[in-house]
Design a protein around this motif. Sequence first.
Motif, PDB file in Angstrom:
ATOM      1  N   GLU A 133       0.826  -1.199   0.000  1.00 52.45           N
ATOM      2  CA  GLU A 133       0.000   0.000   0.000  1.00 52.45           C
ATOM      3  C   GLU A 133       0.857   1.244   0.000  1.00 52.45           C
ATOM      4  O   GLU A 133       0.573   2.217  -0.679  1.00 52.45           O
ATOM      5  N   SER A 379      -8.064  -1.986  -2.249  1.00 53.97           N
ATOM      6  CA  SER A 379      -6.889  -2.844  -2.426  1.00 53.97           C
ATOM      7  C   SER A 379      -7.345  -4.299  -2.418  1.00 53.97           C
ATOM      8  O   SER A 379      -8.022  -4.736  -1.477  1.00 53.97           O
ATOM      9  N   GLN A 396      -4.735  -2.118  -7.043  1.00 53.43           N
ATOM     10  CA  GLN A 396      -5.399  -1.073  -6.287  1.00 53.43           C
ATOM     11  C   GLN A 396      -6.136  -0.131  -7.224  1.00 53.43           C
ATOM     12  O   GLN A 396      -5.815  -0.039  -8.413  1.00 53.43           O
TER      13      GLN A 396
END
Length: 429
Positions: A133, A379, A396
């Motif tokens: 992320e 995500s 994502q």
Amino acid sequence: MHGVAMCVLTTWRQRVTLTLMDHPAPVEQLSAAAELQMLFSDTVKYLILGVSVTLLLLALGILAWQTFRCCTNTHTTYTQKDTVNSDVLDSDEKSTTAGKYSGAPSMKVEDVSTEVQRQSRCLPQASGSSEAEGDEGEQLNVKQVDGSLRFSLYYDQPQSRLVVTVLQVEGLQELSQTCCLQPFVKLRLMLAGSEGVDVEGGGTSPALWTVLQEWQTRIVKDSCNPLYGDQFSCILQDKDALHHISLRMEVWDFDKFSRHTLLGGVRVPLGKLNVSYPLELHEDLQRPQKDCVGEVLLSLKFLPTSQRLEVGLLKVRTVPTEICSDAAIYVRISVQCNHCKLRSQKTSVEARCRVNVFNEVVMFSLPEFPVERCKITISVYETHTTWKSPKHLIGQLTVGKERRTEDEHWNWMMRSVRQPVAKWHGLLI
């Protein structure tokens, strides 16, 4: 003649008197007529007209003054904003010659931007964040790309094996004077998907890419010209598949809080190269581009009275390399306002297939932040019971007002408040 005229005048007066006596006017009408005559005299009329003209001129003057102030403030605001943006760009591009700036405002902007960048790299992410992320989030902040990458490719036909060797990264620039680079290279072997297929609601989805293999080199500390020599290989039984495969390599600056900074990337289509024998290449780093590896059917609904945002995850479509019995996927949904992560929620875990149906709704409360300053991050992760790592990022997507590619869905949501609006979005990596 004079006597005749007097007789006629007397006779006419008598007739008028008789007519008035026969039809006398009401007393109320006579008084009202007298009052009207008193109120609307010439003096009063001129006075009312003068007051009206004065008030009209005063209102027009106020309107003209407010219009002038509004135009002046707007012009000043845009001018200052453009000046600050230009100063920030100049400070980013000329960080090594910062001492030559003579203007105090430019020095202040440069110091603030440097301090913010330094602190943002040192602050840890909120709980529940992952390294993937952080990588994808920092990818959008690439402004300047410097350096080059040397690597070699070779396809061993007897063993049906593709060998990739990362040799060296050259010409990297320091991001700041206080932090030294710790670069590493991330490699992805991407297979171009087939033609798009029809999706619900009409239209054709774009061709999807499939990530065949992912590798990562070791980290070299405090070096702008790191040497690697790391070698990676994978089995490709079909040599014709090389024409549909692209090698994507990205150079990252490592951070211990998983907020890695993307420095640049190289993309090499293997179909345009003859890799039957070892081939060494030297490519300049470019601004990387993301690839679409799937699609997500997302539903959005905004409740302005209670300041709630409902995100519905309906379907996820991906192209797995192989269907494994222990493969499963789940989705993490997070909301970020003013660059501050508010909350994240995770869906249930489903066995992975080409189209996974979730039909789950997640609700977020936004009591202190206007919805225009928020964005939603989706995500998609894959898990395997036999893997050492607990999860692997598939792709994502980000939906928000500031995201130009997603403005259409966001505008639909704001125009249809209290009503869910669904739309397909590309899953990028």
